[in-house]
Design a protein around this motif. Structure first.
Motif, short mmCIF file in Angstrom:
data_model
loop_
_atom_site.label_atom_id
_atom_site.label_comp_id
_atom_site.label_asym_id
_atom_site.label_seq_id
_atom_site.Cartn_x
_atom_site.Cartn_y
_atom_site.Cartn_z
N SER A 1 3.15 1.34 -3.38
CA SER A 1 2.48 1.64 -4.64
C SER A 1 1.93 3.06 -4.66
N PHE A 2 1.93 3.74 -3.53
CA PHE A 2 1.45 5.11 -3.49
C PHE A 2 2.46 6.04 -4.18
N GLU B 1 5.20 7.13 -6.90
CA GLU B 1 5.60 6.93 -8.29
C GLU B 1 7.04 6.45 -8.40
N GLY C 1 0.82 -1.20 0.00
CA GLY C 1 0.00 0.00 0.00
C GLY C 1 0.86 1.25 0.00
#
Ligand code: SF4
Ligand code: SF4
Ligand code: FES
Ligand code: FES
Lengths: 879, 212
Positions: free
Chosen positions: B64-65, B67, B61
């Motif tokens: 993947s937040f 970039e 979580g």
């Protein structure tokens, strides 16, 4: 759900909502205050049992706190004096329409094929608060649908509105953050980590609280439309927590259970075992008709009259062979209270045997369950309290109680002191874990309140931990204790010893007894244990009261489950009646159970399935199951709640109490009950702990959450059995006045005194036998999913039984001279099994830990139920 | 797919030691993992989860937040071509097309030799120098097609090795903070217990599971 149960606020906060001045409670959120006063503000992410996060903005309204109106999420804002809220102004409406239009941009038009359609907050609120029309003409996003996030739950990511309810539940409520928001912005989705499913015992709750159809249950998907479902409220009887459920069926088939929020128990949550095991009731293996074993030894479907006659004959044969003492009843902890009463009356009042035990040596003696000073779940979880946990892993055995305790510890400042021989799922909640040698919890209890006598070591607990726990207890008020069996490789005596020691040291302690099976408490209340009569009366005290009212009363106290099976194995029991009991699987000592079942001449079973034990019976009477009959059940607090019938039993299966009544008739005695209501009336009249529990009370709005027995008024006026008649008569009439019953003219006025309630006496604790140098003391724990019939007959749960290894301390393992993970022979004097033995630093030296009732390692081959401990030897030589 | 190497695990533990709560080390550890493999592997995330005591899903979580954490293998050089407004007006899109054509891949993809990944990105705060791009987060300003070609040539030939390390490299000098030089580590609870600062206990923090 709103907290309507809360008392009206005393010193309120005046706020104006849509022009009406109301009084909000201090700290109350606008959304709640409005709802309490009849103004429903739309919402998606807000859930009253979880912290608000302000994720969806649907609850937005114009709020003026004196600085002019501004749009605010009402789920995030506490009421302040003089606040003015407009939930239906033009500005609010425009904002709400905007939010909905925005949410619907990417929401697929799945309603016709979506399980949620018809009970969907998004649908409902799009109609009630939406713009009515979409300006979005572009292509919507598409994602693979559905993806399984676990064996039980499926996820349609494109339906998700990112409300954070499921993820908040997983992290904050269940403590299993295995689903999470992944990615960012427009790409955000709920998902699991690749290869790590949402394997939470509580995953089904996310399906229930998802405000759209993004999360669906694999076993309910496409089964029904909400408007076709008929619903009735009931209470889950899978375990003794007694969560309130709604049974939902269509065309006489139960299709799902949903949690119902009641304040004192489950707060709307259910565990997955309770939620999904409905498939077992509808399974192929379900008995639809009674069976009688033919001459060839095979079961044949029989007519009820023949089967009942055969069963009655079997009982009569036992009576003829050896009198009442040659007949015994095992099981019954899953019956309704009414059926339990009927069977007690049959066994004790008609046949006259006291060899009755609703537990299979895997629970706790009735004296403890009924006789200890009791605490409710709310008492245990009361903010700021201190709780001693001397018992099983609640997460595995009483899952929703675990959720309540977890909330209490993490949010309400409850401090937990855990006494255990091996850390488990509750240990991370404990302020202090006192790891002690098996069977020595009472030593630890004593050490908590007094110096350890010379020559002893307080059960072997770590001295620093002990000091911490002492300090904690010193600074606390009266503790509450959760008391239960943490290992069924040890006798229940240790639990009693711990309770005795605790009451000695802290007499004001109150107990929540952690029994496991659904209605153990109710069955005990109804007298299904040796030495007891209905209503928590002991045989000795209650004899005079029941004798004139029942055909007979047992002459002397009988055997418990161990005694019954021993007597059966020794040929002293001629007829054994199994009431939903499967001793070959559930009794700790399989060999004793096997000897008993093969020796006993007449075995009668009342069951829903042909379990391994039932195979041995000569007559099997098909019983109705959960949701198929009316009645009441009693949870581990002693809380009686109403069970409702939703569907008809399969085939000709009958309610247990009817079976009891029919058997009584054939034994020449009329139970004089024709309905569940009759039974309840008789219970309220005769059973002391049921005094005052009338149908008017049980079915009243006040009792929607159930009533905890005994009723306060009943105890207040309960005559002490030792008291004079005058006191008794007075107590009687007081109880009458309260309950409005009609038994004032019963023999009570002149006859014997209504007996008092059994109380816990305890006994002088014993030391456990010494452990020899080559053995390890076995600790047999449980997991939620095991080889139990209900789990195994539910296809979606059957595969979840995890299996077990034998865990030992590295020191003990080193002596074996083989690598961790080797399969070895594990022996006791009575049996042996093969198990993979691994080292585990959490395990105490000199102990070995494994899980009971798992497919691969049958621990019940090792345990000798007549011993107080089970010491195993691991043989490294023989692989 | 790899967990952290033994050396990196030691380093990871050192990094964790710099924070009052292990979980706070999540992002530095993700960088470490990305440095090791050029992107963040599933195994590394699972390993980090073990090290800091959260679930793998929580690590994913967080990871993947951002970039800059890559969840898939990417080239030794990640070229970010800005196509946001200022760059677009000055030829950002054309530059991207040229890059795609030159390298024979579309934005988001990696060349078969594993050298280059092209990404179209939003404003990288170099609007005055549009069109701009970054190679492994090193800026190149006012890039025209010729400049792009010579950049690629230089990278291929290794002429920029000194300036532009492989993707994922955080720093070429490893920072080690000896135990006695570490900042005073105080958890919010301890700070609150010490009576200050006030904002720390303005909201009651629920006690932490597993804190015993
Ligand atoms: S899956 Fe459902 S509960 Fe979870 S975030 Fe999406 S909409 Fe909310
Ligand atoms: S915790 Fe017990 S009572 Fe509650 S849903 Fe689960 S099995 Fe049923
Ligand atoms: S309900 Fe208030 S923001 Fe979602
Ligand atoms: S728009 Fe390209 S750097 Fe700002």
């Amino acid at each position: 759900m709103t907290d309507t149960s809360e008392a009206p606020p005393v010193d309120g906060v005046p706020v104006t909502i849509d022009g009406v001045e109301i009084l909000a409670a201090k700290g109350e959120l606008i959304i709640d205050a409005a709802e309490r006063n009849g103004v429903y503000i739309p919402r998606f992410c807000y859930h009253p049992r979880m912290e608000p996060v302000g994720m969806c903005r649907m609850c937005i309204a114009e709020v003026d706190t004196g600085r002019g109106p501004a749009l605010q999420p009402t789920c995030m804002l506490e009421c302040t004096p003089g606040m003015v809220v407009h939930t239906d102004s033009e500005v609010t409406k425009k904002a709400q329409e905007g939010v909905l239009e925005f949410l619907l941009i990417n929401h697929p038009l799945d309603c016709p094929v979506c399980d949620k359609g018809g009970e969907c907050p998004l649908q409902d609120q799009a109609v009630s608060h939406g713009p009515g029309e979409s300006r979005f003409v572009e292509e919507k996003r598409h994602k693979e649908k559905p993806i399984p996030v676990s064996d039980l739950v499926l996820l349609d990511r494109e339906r998700c509105i990112l409300c954070d309810r499921c993820t908040r539940f997983a992290k904050d409520v269940a403590g299993d953050p295995l689903i999470h928001f992944i990615n960012r912005g427009n790409n955000t989705e709920v998902n699991t980590f690749p290869g790590e499913p949402f394997a939470s015992y509580f995953s089904g709750n996310t399906v229930q609280i998802c405000p759209v159809g993004a999360l669906t249950s694999s076993d309910y998907r496409f089964k029904a439309r909400p408007w076709d479902l008929e619903k009735t409220e009931s209470t889950c009887t899978t375990c003794a927590v007694g969560c309130r459920v709604s049974i939902e069926s269509s065309r006489n088939e139960v299709l799902r259970y949903q949690g119902v929020d009641i304040d004192p128990v489950n707060w709307g949550w259910l565990c997955d075992k309770g939620r999904y095991n409905l498939a077992a009731l509808d399974s192929e293996s379900r008995l639809r008709d009674p069976l009688v074993k033919g001459p060839g030894g095979a079961f044949e479907v029989a007519r009820w009259s023949d089967a009942l006659r055969a069963a009655a004959n079997a009982i009569q044969a036992g009576l003829d062979a050896g009198g009442p003492g040659a007949v015994a009843f095992l099981g019954g902890a899953r019956l309704t209270n009414e059926s339990a009463y009927a069977f007690t009356k049959l066994a004790k009042g008609v046949i006259g045997t006291d060899h009755v035990d609703c537990q299979l040596a895997d629970g706790m003696p009735a004296e403890a369950v009924l006789g200890l000073p009791k605490a409710t779940i709310d008492d245990v979880c009361a903010p700021g309290g201190t709780v001693l946990l001397i018992g099983p892993d609640l997460k595995e055995e009483l899952p929703v109680l675990f959720l309540r305790l977890r909330h209490a510890v993490l949010r309400d400042g409850v401090r937990l002191v855990q006494l255990t021989s091996v850390p488990n799922g509750c240990s991370s909640l404990a302020s202090v874990v006192l790891q002690h040698r098996p069977g020595e919890a009472h030593e630890v209890v004593r050490a908590l309140f007094a110096d350890i006598p010379a020559g002893r070591d307080g059960g072997g607990v770590n001295p620093q931990a002990l000091d911490q726990a002492r300090a904690l207890l010193r600074s606390a008020g009266d503790p509450t204790a959760i008391l239960g069996r943490q290992s069924i490789a040890e006798g229940a005596e240790w639990v009693l010893d711990a309770a005795t020691a605790l009451l000695d040291a802290a007499p004001a302690t109150r107990f929540l007894t952690a029994v496991r099976r659904g209605n153990t408490h109710g069955a005990l209340d109804m007298g299904m244990a040796p030495g007891l009569l209905p209503g928590r009366a002991t045989l000795a005290e209650g004899r005079d009261w029941f004798a004139p009212r029942w055909p007979t009363v047992p002459a002397a106290a009988g055997h418990d489950a161990v005694g019954i099976l021993q007597a059966a194995a020794a040929g002293q029991i001629h007829t054994l009646v199994l009431l939903g009991a499967d001793p070959l699987t559930d009794f700790p000592d399989r060999q004793l159970a096997a000897r008993a079942l093969s020796t006993v001449p007449n075995l009668v079973a009342v069951d829903l399935y042909i379990t391994e034990s039932v195979q041995h019976a000569s007559v099997v009477l098909a019983a109705a199951g959960f949701g198929e009959i009316d009645g009441t059940t009693t949870n581990l607090e002693g809380r009686v709640s109403v069970l409702n019938q939703k569907v008809t039993p399969p085939g000709t299966a009958r309610a247990d109490w009817e079976i009891a009544a029919e058997l009584a008739l054939r034994l020449g005695s009329d139970l004089q009950v024709e309905s569940v209501d009759d039974l309840r009336a008789e219970m309220a009249e005769l059973a002391p702990s049921w005094a005052g529990v009338t149908d008017e009370l049980l079915f009243s709005v006040d009792a929607a959450d159930g009533v905890v027995l005994p009723l306060p008024t009943a105890t207040a006026t309960e005559p002490d059995a030792a008291d004079a008649d005058a006191a008794a008569a007075e107590g009687q009439s007081a109880a009458e006045g309260e309950a409005g019953e009609s038994d004032a003219d019963t023999p009570a006025a002149t006859g014997p005194v209504r007996p008092g309630l059994v109380s816990f006496a305890g006994g002088e604790p014993l030391d456990p036998p010494a452990l020899d140098a080559y053995s390890l003391r076995l600790i047999a724990t449980r997991t939620l999913y095991d080889q139990g019939t209900f789990t195994q007959l539910t296809p979606s749960l059957a595969g979840l039984a995890p299996g077990t290894v034998l865990r030992v301390h590295a020191y003990d393992h080193d002596r074996l001279g083989v690598p961790s993970g080797t399969e070895l022979r594990v022996k006791t004097p009575i049996g042996s099994v093969r198990a993979v033995v691994v080292t585990d630093p959490a395990v105490l030296r000199g102990t070995a830990v494994a899980v009971f009732n798992q497919p691969d390692v049958p621990l019940n081959e090792l345990i000798d139920a007549t011993q107080r401990v089970t010491d195993v030897r691991i043989e490294a030589g023989d692989r | 797919m790899a967990r952290l190497t033994p050396e990196n695990e030691i380093l990871a533990r050192e990094i964790i030691g710099r924070y009052p709560r292990p979980k706070s080390a999540l992002i530095p550890l993700l960088h470490l993992a990305q440095e090791q493999d050029g992107y963040v592997t599933d195994d590394a995330m699972a390993h980090i989860a073990e090290l800091v005591g959260v679930t793998s899903a929580e690590v994913l979580g967080t990871c993947s937040f951002y970039e800059m954490f890559k969840l898939h293998p990417c080239g030794r050089y990640v070229i970010n071509v800005c196509t946001n407004i200022a760059c677009m007006l000055c030829g950002g899109d054309e530059l991207l097309h040229h890059a795609e054509e030159t390298l024979g891949i579309t934005a988001g993809a990696t060349t078969p030799d594993g050298l280059f990944t092209i990404e179209a990105v939003e404003c990288i705060a170099a609007c005055t120098e549009a069109p701009a791009l970054q190679v492994n987060y090193r800026y190149r300003y006012k890039v025209d097609n010729d400049a792009f070609d010579s950049l690629v040539d230089d990278l291929r030939a290794g002429r920029l090795n000194d300036e532009i390390p492989p993707h994922g490299t955080l720093a070429r000098v490893r920072q080690h903070i000896p135990d006695d030089k570490r900042a005073f580590i105080v958890s919010p609870e301890e700070a609150a217990a010490a009576g200050e600062p006030a904002w720390m206990h303005a909201h009651e923090t629920p006690s932490v599971e597993g804190g015993a």
